[in-house]
Scaffold this active site. Structure first.
Site, mmCIF file in Angstrom:
data_model
loop_
_atom_site.group_PDB
_atom_site.id
_atom_site.type_symbol
_atom_site.label_atom_id
_atom_site.label_comp_id
_atom_site.label_asym_id
_atom_site.label_seq_id
_atom_site.Cartn_x
_atom_site.Cartn_y
_atom_site.Cartn_z
ATOM 1 C CE LYS A 30 -4.482 0.795 0.478
ATOM 2 N NZ LYS A 30 -5.138 -0.038 -0.207
HETATM 3 P P1 NAD Z 1 -13.251 7.152 -3.306
HETATM 4 O O1 NAD Z 1 -11.999 8.232 -2.650
HETATM 5 O O2 NAD Z 1 -13.465 7.278 -4.826
HETATM 6 O O3 NAD Z 1 -14.936 7.471 -2.066
HETATM 7 C C1 NAD Z 1 -13.956 7.627 -0.992
HETATM 8 C C2 NAD Z 1 -15.467 7.568 -0.194
HETATM 9 O O4 NAD Z 1 -15.160 7.898 1.497
HETATM 10 C C3 NAD Z 1 -15.728 9.479 -0.426
HETATM 11 O O5 NAD Z 1 -17.389 9.774 -0.900
HETATM 12 C C4 NAD Z 1 -15.438 10.581 0.848
HETATM 13 O O6 NAD Z 1 -16.135 11.920 0.538
HETATM 14 C C5 NAD Z 1 -16.156 9.845 1.804
HETATM 15 N N1 NAD Z 1 -15.157 10.010 2.866
HETATM 16 C C6 NAD Z 1 -13.936 10.371 2.861
HETATM 17 N N2 NAD Z 1 -13.767 10.918 4.084
HETATM 18 C C7 NAD Z 1 -14.739 10.498 4.716
HETATM 19 C C8 NAD Z 1 -15.446 10.652 6.203
HETATM 20 N N3 NAD Z 1 -14.693 11.210 7.372
HETATM 21 N N4 NAD Z 1 -16.625 10.507 6.671
HETATM 22 C C9 NAD Z 1 -17.519 10.247 5.235
HETATM 23 N N5 NAD Z 1 -17.467 9.787 4.081
HETATM 24 C C10 NAD Z 1 -15.845 9.988 4.095
HETATM 25 O O7 NAD Z 1 -12.403 5.574 -1.704
HETATM 26 P P2 NAD Z 1 -12.945 4.511 -2.562
HETATM 27 O O8 NAD Z 1 -12.160 3.749 -3.531
HETATM 28 O O9 NAD Z 1 -14.193 4.109 -2.825
HETATM 29 O O10 NAD Z 1 -12.054 3.581 -1.262
HETATM 30 C C11 NAD Z 1 -13.534 3.591 -0.459
HETATM 31 C C12 NAD Z 1 -12.799 2.466 0.783
HETATM 32 O O11 NAD Z 1 -12.360 1.257 0.132
HETATM 33 C C13 NAD Z 1 -11.252 2.925 0.954
HETATM 34 O O12 NAD Z 1 -11.591 1.699 2.804
HETATM 35 C C14 NAD Z 1 -10.411 1.514 0.118
HETATM 36 O O13 NAD Z 1 -10.025 1.467 1.014
HETATM 37 C C15 NAD Z 1 -11.672 0.605 -0.021
HETATM 38 N N6 NAD Z 1 -11.361 0.258 -1.589
HETATM 39 C C16 NAD Z 1 -11.075 0.197 -2.442
HETATM 40 C C17 NAD Z 1 -11.351 -0.067 -3.210
HETATM 41 C C18 NAD Z 1 -11.170 0.167 -5.016
HETATM 42 O O14 NAD Z 1 -11.139 -0.990 -5.345
HETATM 43 N N7 NAD Z 1 -10.785 1.535 -4.734
HETATM 44 C C19 NAD Z 1 -10.673 -1.482 -3.049
HETATM 45 C C20 NAD Z 1 -10.443 -1.943 -1.868
HETATM 46 C C21 NAD Z 1 -11.264 -1.605 -0.519
#
Ligand code: NAD
Length: 442
Positions: A128
């Site tokens: 990561k």
């Molecule tokens: P993203 O940046 O596309 O979206 C993140 C979302 O979280 C946004 O809507 C943002 O406004 C919101 N957010 C941020 N801080 C916040 C807070 N304090 N309170 C409430 N909402 C908040 O990110 P993503 O890729 O959708 O990732 C989201 C989660 O999923 C993370 O934990 C990431 O590690 C995990 N994840 C993502 C993937 C992927 O393929 N993108 C895969 C596995 C896990």
């Protein structure tokens, strides 16, 4: 309820509860990750040498690199790449751009990737990384220069058979394309095309896989469908809520709505909204694209964070940042299922409360594995110079998600472990078998 009546004006709701904490006030994420691993390691009596090896990342890289901003000033950025383990294959994991990025968070996220890949039987290890900054503070040109300079600073510490980044919070297809292009230009020109798989989660135009964009949200929904089957529950007409409406949250919401479930609450960093009649996720996606977040969406009422956690809904998908569900939130939730789209959204003490209250939890390393599964397919397609169509990617993803869910279901039944411990139990046994056969060098 169907989503036909979506976006009618809701009644007001009341509740009192916890305010959002900044990441630094949420405790040490690596200790939380370690607690989860230790619990499973004790349960399966993991070999002490293997436990010792897995207790820290193999490599921790921090780089401070300068970038010229649009106003002519130079700013120094802090970038991370943590390589937790590669006994099963190249390090693999996302790149996060966030103002509160820190070493312990990166270490935890890298370790979770090791266990996620092992659980899904993907020949990758865990890594990561990212940059400590708020991407919203920079222009597109600045983001490109920051990303390219960071990739250059990482240099040979990443590689298509060594460490393969992907998108995470604050990054996306465009970020991956800049990383790929920079890396392709670092290697000699005859190698250029063979290193396209240096990153996954690229745009399809630049060599990404069909189906990668929605893969994580889709994987969450496959897990929810399996839980629905086991629980004699009906998705059609049920209510769900999502925290985080980015890549993972929005796609999970779109798919669940298509299956007849109604989105009744959404929260992101701009605020929280609710509508018991249902929120149309397509319209909300349009709104967030234009406005940068869910706040101000006219088809729902603004509510507080605590009101959000107290909403009446059957399913909750945390898909924002880690450690959002503490003991207070766990007591407030009124759902039957928490499907962890985010990495590490639940404190161990909160999980205990949820389980004691009869709320089922599909753990992150199972629920959100769809992203790395399709990243693996993207990497394979690049390696073989192939292009799989969308149907093929979706079918392969569904097969693997359901197969992994079933493996955990059977393992949990046989051992009596809770599901998180079962997930780690399977992953740790696979890693242990590999170490015990290979030994360590010299
Ligand atoms: P993203 O940046 O596309 O979206 C993140 C979302 O979280 C946004 O809507 C943002 O406004 C919101 N957010 C941020 N801080 C916040 C807070 N304090 N309170 C409430 N909402 C908040 O990110 P993503 O890729 O959708 O990732 C989201 C989660 O999923 C993370 O934990 C990431 O590690 C995990 N994840 C993502 C993937 C992927 O393929 N993108 C895969 C596995 C896990």
């Amino acid at each position: 309820m169907s989503t036909k009546s979506a976006d009618a004006t809701p009644e007001s709701s009341t509740a009192a509860a916890p305010a959002a904490r900044s990441l630094k006030d949420r405790g040490n994420l690596y200790e939380v990750a370690q607690q989860q691993v230790d619990r499973a390691a004790d349960a399966i009596k993991l070999d002490p040498d293997v436990r010792c090896i897995l207790s820290q990342p193999k490599n921790e890289l921090i780089t401070n690199f300068p970038v010229r901003l649009d106003d002519g000033r130079i700013h120094l950025f802090k970038g991370y790449r943590i390589q937790h383990n590669n006994v099963m294959g190249p390090f693999k994991g996302g790149m996060r751009y966030h103002q509160e990025a820190n070493l312990d968070e990166m270490k935890a996220l890298a370790a979770w990737m090791t266990y996620k890949c092992a659980l899904s039987d993907i020949p990758f290890g865990g890594g990561k990384g990212g940059i400590k900054m708020n991407p919203k503070d920079y222009s597109k040109g600045e983001l490109e220069r920051i990303t390219r300079r960071f990739t250059h600073a990482l240099g040979s510490n990443i590689g298509p058979e060594w460490d393969i980044p992907a998108p995470d919070v604050g990054t996306g297809e465009q970020t991956m394309v800049w990383m790929m292009d920079t890396y392709m230009n670092i290697v000699g020109q005859t190698e250029r095309n063979s290193v396209r798989r240096i990153v996954t989660g690229k745009s399809v135009t630049c060599g990404g896989s069909h189906g990668r964009r929605e893969a994580t949200g889709m994987g969450v929904v496959h897990c929810i469908s399996e839980w629905v089957r086991d629980s004699n529950f009906r998705l059609d007409g049920c209510h769900f809520m999502v925290q985080g409406f980015g890549n993972v949250g929005s796609h999970a919401a779109l798919l669940l709505s298509k299956m007849g479930a109604a989105l009744v609450g959404v929260g992101d960093e701009t605020g929280y909204i609710a509508n018991p009649e249902g929120i149309n996720p397509h319209k909300l996606m349009d709104h967030t694209r234009k406005g940068g977040g869910v706040a101000g969406y006219r088809g729902a009422k603004a509510i507080s964070r605590s009101e959000f956690f107290g909403l009446e809904a059957d399913i909750f998908i945390p898909a924002a940042l880690e450690l959002e569900i503490g003991e207070d939130e766990a007591r407030l939730l009124r759902c039957k299922l928490v499907a962890e789209g985010a990495n590490g959204p639940t404190y161990p003490e909160a999980e205990k409360i949820l389980l004691d209250r009869g709320i089922f939890v599909i753990p992150d390393i199972l629920a959100n594995a769809g992203g790395v599964v399709v990243s693996y397919y993207e990497w394979l397609q690049n390696k073989r110079s192939e292009r799989w169509d969308l149907t093929e990617v979706h079918q392969r993803l569904e097969r693997r998600m359901r197969r992994t869910y079933d493996a955990v279901r059977q393992y949990a039944r046989q051992t009596g472990f809770d599901w998180r411990t079962a997930c780690y139990g399977i992953a740790l046994e696979r890693l242990q078998n590999s170490y015990l056969e290979r030994g360590i060098f010299p």
